[in-house]
Design an enzyme around this catalytic site. Sequence first.
Site, PDB file in Angstrom:
ATOM      1  N   ASN A 232      39.110  38.091  41.776  1.00 27.57           N
ATOM      2  CA  ASN A 232      39.364  39.037  40.696  1.00 27.57           C
ATOM      3  C   ASN A 232      38.163  39.249  39.774  1.00 27.57           C
ATOM      4  O   ASN A 232      37.994  40.324  39.216  1.00 27.57           O
ATOM      5  CB  ASN A 232      40.570  38.521  39.893  1.00 27.57           C
ATOM      6  CG  ASN A 232      40.660  39.148  38.524  1.00 27.57           C
ATOM      7  OD1 ASN A 232      41.059  40.304  38.389  1.00 27.57           O
ATOM      8  ND2 ASN A 232      40.265  38.414  37.491  1.00 27.57           N
TER       9      ASN A 232
ATOM     10  N   TYR B 122      28.819  50.323  39.585  1.00 28.12           N
ATOM     11  CA  TYR B 122      30.149  49.706  39.557  1.00 28.12           C
ATOM     12  C   TYR B 122      31.050  50.326  40.636  1.00 28.12           C
ATOM     13  O   TYR B 122      31.670  49.611  41.428  1.00 28.12           O
ATOM     14  CB  TYR B 122      30.784  49.872  38.174  1.00 28.12           C
ATOM     15  CG  TYR B 122      32.200  49.347  38.120  1.00 28.12           C
ATOM     16  CD1 TYR B 122      32.449  47.973  38.147  1.00 28.12           C
ATOM     17  CD2 TYR B 122      33.296  50.213  38.076  1.00 28.12           C
ATOM     18  CE1 TYR B 122      33.752  47.480  38.116  1.00 28.12           C
ATOM     19  CE2 TYR B 122      34.599  49.726  38.038  1.00 28.12           C
ATOM     20  CZ  TYR B 122      34.818  48.361  38.064  1.00 28.12           C
ATOM     21  OH  TYR B 122      36.101  47.872  38.043  1.00 28.12           O
TER      22      TYR B 122
ATOM     23  N   ASP C 111      32.958  22.851  46.931  1.00 23.12           N
ATOM     24  CA  ASP C 111      32.729  21.409  46.720  1.00 23.12           C
ATOM     25  C   ASP C 111      33.758  20.841  45.746  1.00 23.12           C
ATOM     26  O   ASP C 111      34.245  19.717  45.927  1.00 23.12           O
ATOM     27  CB  ASP C 111      31.315  21.158  46.167  1.00 23.12           C
ATOM     28  CG  ASP C 111      30.239  21.519  47.196  1.00 23.12           C
ATOM     29  OD1 ASP C 111      30.578  21.659  48.385  1.00 23.12           O
ATOM     30  OD2 ASP C 111      29.065  21.683  46.798  1.00 23.12           O
TER      31      ASP C 111
ATOM     32  N   LYS D 257      32.798  48.650  44.094  1.00 19.89           N
ATOM     33  CA  LYS D 257      34.242  48.626  44.366  1.00 19.89           C
ATOM     34  C   LYS D 257      34.596  49.293  45.695  1.00 19.89           C
ATOM     35  O   LYS D 257      35.569  48.903  46.347  1.00 19.89           O
ATOM     36  CB  LYS D 257      35.006  49.253  43.192  1.00 19.89           C
ATOM     37  CG  LYS D 257      34.908  48.413  41.910  1.00 19.89           C
ATOM     38  CD  LYS D 257      35.432  46.979  42.116  1.00 19.89           C
ATOM     39  CE  LYS D 257      35.406  46.138  40.867  1.00 19.89           C
ATOM     40  NZ  LYS D 257      35.927  44.777  41.064  1.00 19.89           N
TER      41      LYS D 257
ATOM     42  N   ASP E 157      29.525  30.206  36.585  1.00 17.34           N
ATOM     43  CA  ASP E 157      29.078  31.603  36.583  1.00 17.34           C
ATOM     44  C   ASP E 157      28.942  32.035  38.042  1.00 17.34           C
ATOM     45  O   ASP E 157      28.014  31.629  38.740  1.00 17.34           O
ATOM     46  CB  ASP E 157      27.733  31.706  35.851  1.00 17.34           C
ATOM     47  CG  ASP E 157      27.262  33.153  35.748  1.00 17.34           C
ATOM     48  OD1 ASP E 157      27.728  33.999  36.543  1.00 17.34           O
ATOM     49  OD2 ASP E 157      26.436  33.428  34.875  1.00 17.34           O
TER      50      ASP E 157
ATOM     51  N   LEU F  92      43.744  29.938  44.133  1.00 13.37           N
ATOM     52  CA  LEU F  92      42.462  29.943  43.415  1.00 13.37           C
ATOM     53  C   LEU F  92      42.271  31.341  42.830  1.00 13.37           C
ATOM     54  O   LEU F  92      42.339  32.338  43.557  1.00 13.37           O
ATOM     55  CB  LEU F  92      41.319  29.619  44.377  1.00 13.37           C
ATOM     56  CG  LEU F  92      39.895  29.878  43.857  1.00 13.37           C
ATOM     57  CD1 LEU F  92      39.535  28.926  42.720  1.00 13.37           C
ATOM     58  CD2 LEU F  92      38.880  29.732  44.983  1.00 13.37           C
TER      59      LEU F  92
HETATM   60  N1  LIG Z   1      40.686  46.650  33.286  1.00 12.84           N
HETATM   61  C1  LIG Z   1      40.450  47.702  34.025  1.00 12.84           C
HETATM   62  O1  LIG Z   1      40.550  48.860  33.564  1.00 12.84           O
HETATM   63  C2  LIG Z   1      40.092  47.537  35.479  1.00 12.84           C
HETATM   64  C3  LIG Z   1      40.248  48.660  36.316  1.00 12.84           C
HETATM   65  C4  LIG Z   1      39.923  48.539  37.647  1.00 12.84           C
HETATM   66  C5  LIG Z   1      39.463  47.347  38.148  1.00 12.84           C
HETATM   67  N2  LIG Z   1      39.299  46.276  37.320  1.00 12.84           N
HETATM   68  C6  LIG Z   1      38.785  45.034  37.913  1.00 12.84           C
HETATM   69  O2  LIG Z   1      39.684  43.989  37.595  1.00 12.84           O
HETATM   70  C7  LIG Z   1      38.983  42.750  37.622  1.00 12.84           C
HETATM   71  C8  LIG Z   1      39.342  41.966  36.373  1.00 12.84           C
HETATM   72  O3  LIG Z   1      38.874  42.681  35.239  1.00 12.84           O
HETATM   73  P1  LIG Z   1      39.654  42.660  33.845  1.00 12.84           P
HETATM   74  O4  LIG Z   1      40.095  44.043  33.569  1.00 12.84           O
HETATM   75  O5  LIG Z   1      40.625  41.570  33.794  1.00 12.84           O
HETATM   76  O6  LIG Z   1      38.409  42.383  32.866  1.00 12.84           O
HETATM   77  P2  LIG Z   1      38.182  41.230  31.790  1.00 12.84           P
HETATM   78  O7  LIG Z   1      39.313  41.159  30.854  1.00 12.84           O
HETATM   79  O8  LIG Z   1      36.809  41.527  31.235  1.00 12.84           O
HETATM   80  O9  LIG Z   1      38.133  39.888  32.653  1.00 12.84           O
HETATM   81  C9  LIG Z   1      37.067  39.648  33.545  1.00 12.84           C
HETATM   82  C10 LIG Z   1      37.144  38.222  34.058  1.00 12.84           C
HETATM   83  O10 LIG Z   1      36.010  37.979  34.892  1.00 12.84           O
HETATM   84  C11 LIG Z   1      35.324  36.806  34.417  1.00 12.84           C
HETATM   85  N3  LIG Z   1      33.885  36.921  34.635  1.00 12.84           N
HETATM   86  C12 LIG Z   1      33.039  37.871  34.165  1.00 12.84           C
HETATM   87  N4  LIG Z   1      31.787  37.604  34.537  1.00 12.84           N
HETATM   88  C13 LIG Z   1      31.835  36.441  35.261  1.00 12.84           C
HETATM   89  C14 LIG Z   1      30.848  35.643  35.905  1.00 12.84           C
HETATM   90  N5  LIG Z   1      29.556  35.971  35.877  1.00 12.84           N
HETATM   91  N6  LIG Z   1      31.261  34.532  36.542  1.00 12.84           N
HETATM   92  C15 LIG Z   1      32.570  34.177  36.577  1.00 12.84           C
HETATM   93  N7  LIG Z   1      33.539  34.897  35.986  1.00 12.84           N
HETATM   94  C16 LIG Z   1      33.164  36.011  35.331  1.00 12.84           C
HETATM   95  C17 LIG Z   1      35.646  36.773  32.923  1.00 12.84           C
HETATM   96  O11 LIG Z   1      35.588  35.447  32.403  1.00 12.84           O
HETATM   97  P3  LIG Z   1      34.364  34.798  31.617  1.00 12.84           P
HETATM   98  O12 LIG Z   1      33.798  35.830  30.703  1.00 12.84           O
HETATM   99  O13 LIG Z   1      35.016  33.653  30.931  1.00 12.84           O
HETATM  100  O14 LIG Z   1      33.414  34.366  32.680  1.00 12.84           O
HETATM  101  C18 LIG Z   1      37.110  37.210  32.932  1.00 12.84           C
HETATM  102  O15 LIG Z   1      37.937  36.133  33.221  1.00 12.84           O
HETATM  103  C19 LIG Z   1      37.506  43.103  37.746  1.00 12.84           C
HETATM  104  O16 LIG Z   1      37.100  42.929  39.086  1.00 12.84           O
HETATM  105  C20 LIG Z   1      37.446  44.574  37.383  1.00 12.84           C
HETATM  106  O17 LIG Z   1      36.388  45.239  38.005  1.00 12.84           O
HETATM  107  C21 LIG Z   1      39.615  46.344  35.994  1.00 12.84           C
END
Ligand SMILES: NC(=O)c1ccc[n+]([C@@H]2O[C@H](COP(=O)([O-])OP(=O)(O)OC[C@H]3O[C@@H](n4cnc5c(N)ncnc54)[C@H](OP(=O)(O)O)[C@@H]3O)[C@@H](O)[C@H]2O)c1
Length: 260
Positions: free
Chosen positions: A86, A151, A71, A155, A59, A5
């Site tokens: 993630n 943020y 569910d 984390k 969401d 998942l």
């Molecule tokens: N990229 C970086 O530089 C970086 C660095 C450190 C840590 N991270 C962490 O890595 C993880 C993934 O981030 P990413 O870089 O892949 O960012 P991303 O490209 O913005 O992707 C974020 C994902 O989370 C989903 N999401 C956002 N709000 C949501 C909500 N309310 N309910 C359900 N899903 C939601 C988005 O999908 P939808 O919009 O379709 O809902 C998307 O699939 C995050 O936890 C972030 O904090 C990222």
Amino acid sequence: MTVALITGASMGLGEEFARQLAARKMDLVLTARSEDKLRALAAELSRAHGIKTHVLACDLSCEGAPQQILDFLTGNNLRVSWLINNAGFGVIGPLEEMDARRVREMISLNVSALVELTQLLLPQLRQADDARIINVASTAAFQPIPQFNVYAATKVFVLHFSEALSEELKGSRIRVLCLCPGPTPTQFHVAAGIDARLFNQGQTAQQVVRMGIRGSDRGRTVIVCQRVWTNLLIRLTPRIIVRKVAGIIGKFMVNQSRKK
Ligand SMILES: NC(=O)c1ccc[n+]([C@@H]2O[C@H](COP(=O)([O-])OP(=O)(O)OC[C@H]3O[C@@H](n4cnc5c(N)ncnc54)[C@H](OP(=O)(O)O)[C@@H]3O)[C@@H](O)[C@H]2O)c1
């Protein structure tokens, strides 16, 4: 078949987790809000790897969403053995200028949903021969970051929660890993309001996810996607200096992003 998942699977690191786990022939349950993107990805991966994929658009920052996922699994007779927590986002800027609703959503998604989903799925993870939990934190977890205040605090919660859970589950067949990416070019900068150029230097999403999966395979508890010396320096430097330097970097990020 192993079922994974993945939250936040519609793009970025979550999408990359889906691609790399599909290549390992795992069946997938993909969740995020963007149903179209999830369906397109699910169809592509099913075709390419002959796996089963399931999509649930929800969401996760809304109350009751983790229960909705449970569910859905129960309704589809699915038992998850890999949980990839993630989904998450950040917002930069001084706290007093932040939209209070966004702050609440960030804490709900990055912290509450992650804990609740983990707790709800633990009973079925215990049934699996090789169960994994991969929680995505950030290198932001290692210091307070003025201008990225909430943020970074969410984390460090994920980091401490994961480390503690990993100890609690020692002796079980569940391995817990906290993956801490540095700036990675995804769509993260869009929600955060950060200039995309600040995210172009680091590792790619493919490299970050590969490090996470390999780390979990090797039974590691924390994987930090950052040079070892940088991480060591942060840990060894007095806290007052760390937060002052982080504050300078935070201000630079805000100024750079507002100049765009
Ligand atoms: N990229 C970086 O530089 C970086 C660095 C450190 C840590 N991270 C962490 O890595 C993880 C993934 O981030 P990413 O870089 O892949 O960012 P991303 O490209 O913005 O992707 C974020 C994902 O989370 C989903 N999401 C956002 N709000 C949501 C909500 N309310 N309910 C359900 N899903 C939601 C988005 O999908 P939808 O919009 O379709 O809902 C998307 O699939 C995050 O936890 C972030 O904090 C990222």
